[in-house]
Design an enzyme around this catalytic site. Structure first.
Site, PDB file in Angstrom:
ATOM      1  CG  ASP A  91       8.936   7.279  46.003  1.00  0.00           C
ATOM      2  OD1 ASP A  91       7.911   6.599  46.171  1.00  0.00           O
ATOM      3  OD2 ASP A  91       9.979   6.845  45.458  1.00  0.00           O
TER       4      ASP A  91
ATOM      5  N   GLY B 169       0.844  -1.195   0.000  1.00  0.00           N
ATOM      6  CA  GLY B 169       0.000   0.000   0.000  1.00  0.00           C
ATOM      7  C   GLY B 169       0.880   1.247   0.000  1.00  0.00           C
ATOM      8  CG  ASP B 170      -0.683   4.939  -1.571  1.00  0.00           C
ATOM      9  OD1 ASP B 170      -1.257   4.613  -0.508  1.00  0.00           O
ATOM     10  OD2 ASP B 170      -1.215   5.649  -2.456  1.00  0.00           O
TER      11      ASP B 170
HETATM   12  C1  SPV Z   1      10.425   4.298  41.236  1.00  0.00           C
HETATM   13  O1  SPV Z   1      10.481   4.629  40.045  1.00  0.00           O
HETATM   14  O2  SPV Z   1       9.613   4.778  42.022  1.00  0.00           O
HETATM   15  C2  SPV Z   1      11.344   3.288  41.755  1.00  0.00           C
HETATM   16  C3  SPV Z   1      12.654   3.121  41.124  1.00  0.00           C
HETATM   17  O3  SPV Z   1      11.007   2.645  42.725  1.00  0.00           O
HETATM   18  S1  SPV Z   1      13.769   4.094  42.036  1.00  0.00           S
HETATM   19  O4  SPV Z   1      13.271   5.454  42.053  1.00  0.00           O
HETATM   20  O5  SPV Z   1      15.054   3.980  41.385  1.00  0.00           O
HETATM   21  O6  SPV Z   1      13.829   3.551  43.406  1.00  0.00           O
HETATM   22 MG    MG Z   2       9.351   3.399  43.737  1.00  0.00          MG
END
Ligand code: SPV
Ligand code: MG
Length: 431
Positions: free
Chosen positions: A204, A90-91
């Site tokens: 985190d 197909g083109d």
């Molecule tokens: C995340 O991406 O949250 C991880 C990987 O757990 S790290 O940040 O390297 O621990």
């Molecule tokens: Mg993590």
């Protein structure tokens, strides 16, 4: 009699394919190449039927004389083997990333005295509908969930990139590059605790709870089809983890990675700069066992993440844990390090592979970023996760734009580096 070659990667035959075969027959004997699974997943959409089923499907078509497997997205080998008089396509491959493949076919074919025939691409409502339906099928939990295990079997190394929103999901889903004539794309998505928390302006530390994480996953799932690996932090209490396994499995998540830490979890990249406590082998093994007992399908994976190198507990400890967690039923081992030099990661992989040839190994090369996927695969790594690079590239770009608008008291100066409005609108699929 002359021979005409065409390569198919479809799993549903529609008017466009029949048209190609009809056209091809006017020139001679028709040989259809079925693009192999391994080539297909780099080139196009993930297949929902096997390579063998595709071969049977193409064989059953009127006007097809023979079907062969095309193992590479580049036509070089198959052309040398078949030496067709014509290649028909197909083109639609004249533009976009596929044009690199077209150029190579044209050149190779001409050198062999053959001719390229291009028929106008069939673009009608029926074809578009089939395309949409195939896409939607892939997004269904049963298809998405098992896709990670399938990929591990198909690819030398599965490549996952971080996604924390619908938009980053779309980038993971749709980014395709052409390099040396070949196309490439990511295989899977990593829903990082770091990036999901950061996007919400939170640390985190398992503060963003599972309900919120599930909301993020659902936003990503709404607009993508690729498999999801969830960063499950410590997995929480074993008594809660079992329920969460069921939830994730039902949603179509492919794998959860839980780390062998307890108490207040901090991001691993802090290493020993902050206080972090590793769980005991017994207690973490019990959490894995409980999770594996709870899951209902054979598709879902519980991957054990070992923090011994991060916490400077040594290689012996890491290897002992890997053996114990695998024995407890873990479907994979993630080994993490914050060293710039990949040596300790490679040493772990080499030692582990002496005693365990098959359990998938996962790595996150954030600190040891000079090593390539190919080198990691050579040491037995199965999944490489690019865990935070999208967030880390977007944030400084946004910050710079905000600063420049403040400085200039208008937006003109920043406009050149912005995505045009038209492009951002077309990024989003409409039904
Ligand atoms: C995340 O991406 O949250 C991880 C990987 O757990 S790290 O940040 O390297 O621990
Ligand atoms: Mg993590």
């Amino acid at each position: 009699m002359k021979t005409v070659y065409t390569c198919f990667c479809t799993e549903i035959i529609h008017e466009g394919h029949l048209n190609i075969i009809r056209e091809a027959r006017r020139y001679g004997k028709v040989i259809v190449g079925a693009l192999s699974d391994r080539a297909l997943i780099r080139y196009n959409r993930f297949p929902t039927i096997s390579q063998e089923e595709r071969v049977r499907l193409y064989r059953s078509l009127d006007g097809v004389n023979n079907v062969v497997i095309q193992n590479d997205m580049l036509y070089e080998d198959v052309l040398s083997l078949i030496r067709p008089d014509y290649v028909i396509h197909g083109d639609n491959w004249r533009t976009g990333p596929e044009s690199a493949i077209r150029a190579q076919v044209k050149q190779r074919l001409e050198a062999m005295g053959g001719t390229l025939i291009e028929v106008s691409y069939t673009d009608n409502e029926q074809v578009r509908k089939i395309d949409r339906q195939l896409r939607e099928k892939l997004a269904m939990p049963e298809y998405r969930r098992r896709r990670l295990r399938q990929l591990i079997g198909m690819c030398p190394v599965v490549k996952a990139i971080e996604a924390h929103s619908g938009l980053t999901g779309l980038i993971a889903e749709k980014t395709v590059v052409a390099q040396d004539g070949r196309l490439d794309q990511f295989d899977a998505m990593w829903v990082s605790s770091l990036c999901d928390s950061t996007a919400k302006g939170k640390p985190d530390i398992e503060l963003v709870d599972l309900s919120s994480r599930l909301r993020t996953i659902d936003d990503i799932m709404e607009v993508t089809t690729k498999p999801i690996i969830l960063d499950g932090d410590t997995g929480g209490m074993a008594e809660h983890f079992v329920y969460n396994v069921r939830t994730l499995e039902r949603m179509g998540v492919s794998a959860v990675i839980i780390e062998d830490k307890k108490g207040l979890k901090k991001n691993s990249l802090f290493g020993t700069e902050v206080e972090q406590t590793q769980d005991s082998i017994e207690s973490f093994s019990e959490k894995i066992r409980a999770g594996k007992r709870a899951q209902l399908t054979d598709d879902f994976m519980i991957i054990a993440r070992i923090e011994s190198l991060i916490l400077e507990r040594g290689m012996e400890d890491a290897l002992e844990r890997a053996a114990a967690f695998t024995k407890a039923g873990a479907d994979g081992i993630m080994i993490h390090s914050r060293k710039k030099d990949p040596a300790e990661i490679l040493a772990f992989c080499d030692h582990f592979r002496v005693v365990d040839k098959h359990t998938p190994i996962v790595v996150v090369p954030t600190s040891f970023h000079t090593i390539t996927e190919e080198e990691l695969a050579a040491h037995g790594v199965n999944i490489v996760i690019y865990a935070n690079q999208l967030t880390r590239s977007a944030f400084p770009a946004m910050q710079q734009t905000a600063e420049d608008i403040l400085r200039c008291h208008r937006a003109k100066e920043v406009d050149d580096r912005l995505m045009p409005i038209k492009d951002i609108i077309t990024l989003i699929d409409e039904l």
